[in-house]
Design a protein around this motif. Sequence first.
Motif, short mmCIF file in Angstrom:
data_model
loop_
_atom_site.label_atom_id
_atom_site.label_comp_id
_atom_site.label_asym_id
_atom_site.label_seq_id
_atom_site.Cartn_x
_atom_site.Cartn_y
_atom_site.Cartn_z
N ASN A 1 31.62 -0.21 -7.67
CA ASN A 1 31.77 -0.42 -9.11
C ASN A 1 31.62 -1.86 -8.99
O ASN A 1 31.09 -2.54 -9.92
CB ASN A 1 32.61 0.27 -9.94
N MET A 2 32.43 -2.74 -8.34
CA MET A 2 32.88 -3.49 -8.45
C MET A 2 31.63 -4.63 -7.84
O MET A 2 31.18 -5.62 -8.50
CB MET A 2 33.80 -3.87 -7.43
N LEU A 3 31.74 -4.04 -6.89
CA LEU A 3 30.28 -5.62 -6.36
C LEU A 3 28.56 -5.29 -7.18
O LEU A 3 28.44 -6.25 -6.94
CB LEU A 3 29.47 -4.37 -5.22
N THR A 4 28.74 -4.05 -7.32
CA THR A 4 27.21 -3.73 -8.10
C THR A 4 27.60 -4.45 -10.08
O THR A 4 26.32 -4.64 -10.27
CB THR A 4 26.60 -2.33 -8.54
N GLY A 5 28.84 -4.19 -10.16
CA GLY A 5 28.86 -4.73 -12.11
C GLY A 5 28.81 -3.87 -12.39
O GLY A 5 28.71 -4.03 -13.87
N VAL A 6 28.22 -2.27 -11.91
CA VAL A 6 28.30 -1.22 -12.86
C VAL A 6 29.23 0.20 -12.73
O VAL A 6 29.99 0.23 -12.08
CB VAL A 6 27.04 -0.18 -12.89
N LYS A 7 30.13 -0.10 -14.07
CA LYS A 7 31.56 0.35 -14.15
C LYS A 7 31.45 1.96 -13.85
O LYS A 7 32.62 2.14 -12.88
CB LYS A 7 31.67 0.87 -15.92
N ASN A 8 30.03 2.95 -13.85
CA ASN A 8 30.35 4.09 -13.52
C ASN A 8 29.07 4.48 -12.50
O ASN A 8 28.98 5.33 -12.31
CB ASN A 8 30.02 5.13 -14.63
N LEU A 9 28.89 3.68 -11.25
CA LEU A 9 27.53 3.60 -10.66
C LEU A 9 28.40 5.18 -9.94
O LEU A 9 27.62 5.71 -9.52
CB LEU A 9 27.63 1.91 -9.71
N ALA A 10 29.21 4.97 -9.07
CA ALA A 10 29.84 5.78 -8.89
C ALA A 10 31.34 6.47 -9.32
O ALA A 10 31.93 5.53 -9.55
CB ALA A 10 30.54 5.11 -6.98
N LYS A 11 31.47 7.50 -9.00
CA LYS A 11 31.99 8.22 -9.77
C LYS A 11 33.54 8.04 -9.28
O LYS A 11 33.99 8.24 -7.95
CB LYS A 11 32.01 9.57 -9.89
N THR A 12 34.27 7.30 -9.75
CA THR A 12 36.15 7.46 -9.34
C THR A 12 36.69 8.75 -9.55
O THR A 12 37.10 9.31 -10.48
CB THR A 12 36.20 6.24 -10.01
N SER A 13 37.54 9.03 -8.57
CA SER A 13 38.38 10.33 -9.30
C SER A 13 40.48 10.17 -8.03
O SER A 13 39.79 9.60 -6.63
CB SER A 13 37.81 11.15 -8.51
N SER A 14 40.72 10.56 -7.93
CA SER A 14 42.44 10.57 -7.64
C SER A 14 41.51 11.64 -7.09
O SER A 14 43.27 11.31 -5.93
CB SER A 14 43.34 10.56 -8.65
N THR A 15 40.84 12.27 -7.12
CA THR A 15 41.09 13.54 -5.90
C THR A 15 40.41 13.20 -4.80
O THR A 15 39.48 12.86 -4.72
CB THR A 15 40.51 15.03 -6.93
N PRO A 16 40.62 13.39 -3.29
CA PRO A 16 39.43 13.18 -2.12
C PRO A 16 38.84 14.18 -1.72
O PRO A 16 39.28 15.49 -2.50
CB PRO A 16 41.18 13.09 -0.76
N GLY A 17 37.84 13.55 -1.40
CA GLY A 17 36.40 14.31 -1.19
C GLY A 17 35.48 14.13 -2.29
O GLY A 17 34.72 15.71 -2.50
N LYS A 18 35.49 13.71 -3.67
CA LYS A 18 34.69 13.70 -4.33
C LYS A 18 33.17 13.30 -3.90
O LYS A 18 32.52 14.39 -4.35
CB LYS A 18 34.82 12.33 -5.39
N THR A 19 32.78 12.08 -2.92
CA THR A 19 31.53 11.90 -2.18
C THR A 19 31.65 13.20 -1.42
O THR A 19 31.82 13.41 -0.77
CB THR A 19 31.36 10.61 -1.68
N GLN A 20 30.65 14.28 -1.82
CA GLN A 20 30.60 14.81 -0.65
C GLN A 20 28.41 14.64 -0.25
O GLN A 20 28.24 15.84 0.20
CB GLN A 20 29.96 16.27 -1.28
N LEU A 21 27.46 13.83 -0.91
CA LEU A 21 26.37 13.62 -1.00
C LEU A 21 26.25 12.50 0.10
O LEU A 21 26.98 12.04 -0.44
CB LEU A 21 25.42 14.52 -1.49
N ILE A 22 25.36 12.55 0.51
CA ILE A 22 24.87 11.00 1.01
C ILE A 22 24.10 10.25 0.08
O ILE A 22 22.81 11.32 -0.58
CB ILE A 22 23.44 10.91 2.48
N ASN A 23 24.50 9.52 -1.10
CA ASN A 23 23.77 8.82 -2.50
C ASN A 23 23.65 7.23 -2.82
O ASN A 23 24.34 7.00 -2.13
CB ASN A 23 25.59 8.76 -3.18
N HIS A 24 21.91 7.52 -1.94
CA HIS A 24 21.35 6.45 -2.43
C HIS A 24 21.67 5.62 -4.06
O HIS A 24 21.20 6.14 -4.62
CB HIS A 24 19.89 6.10 -2.07
N PHE A 25 21.57 4.44 -3.96
CA PHE A 25 21.96 3.23 -5.39
C PHE A 25 20.31 2.43 -5.02
O PHE A 25 20.82 1.58 -3.47
CB PHE A 25 22.84 3.48 -5.40
N LEU A 26 19.33 2.60 -5.60
CA LEU A 26 18.18 1.36 -5.69
C LEU A 26 19.42 -0.03 -6.06
O LEU A 26 19.23 -0.40 -7.27
CB LEU A 26 17.10 1.49 -6.20
#
Length: 200
Positions: free
Chosen positions: A42-67
């Motif tokens: 989110n910091m690199l792209t400047g988009v606040k919620n581009l990637a979902k942040t969470s305090s729970t480990p294992g939030k990302t479960q897929l290969i996510n592509h951002f253009l």
Amino acid sequence: MYQIKEAKFNKSASRVENCPQDDLPEIAFIGRSNVGKSSLLNMLTGVKNLAKTSSTPGKTQLINHFLIDNKWHLVDLPGYGYAKVPVSEKAKWEKMTWDYLLQRPNLLYVFVLLDIRLSPQKKDLEFIQKLGENGVPLKLVFTKADKVKTMEGQKNITDFMGALSETWQILPEYFISSSERKTGKTEILGLIEEIIFPNY
């Protein structure tokens, strides 16, 4: 100085075969669960919620592509290590991730994220070792620099690079980052610009 002008979600895939069918270059980000990956993206792209942040480990479960700027893909990969999921689920994530890392022709570089607050972790060292053995180009990013005293953080980095040097002749380049303070943003984006647009 390279700045990302547009970043948008493109596609999630559970298998490397289902990743976008194009020839755009890709830069992937991965790290232990809860290393601060979403905050960094989110910091690199400047988009606040581009990637979902969470305090729970294992939030990302897929290969996510951002253009990014319609020119390249930023790829968010599932974390490795601790996550509150069944062993079979973790094994599935691991296979999916390594299939992507070893088979995806578009992949130019992997940024491996490491928590600067921790002493060298076996899981991180093993993961980086496997990337190196398979010839996957990589850089390291030590995250959460604002959460630790400078001397302590530097010691952890020195210890980590020392552990790597036991099996690495030339150590990977590393960056220090803090999503809170935007530390490392210019340097990381500068390197990405060199990788993606080498002739500019």
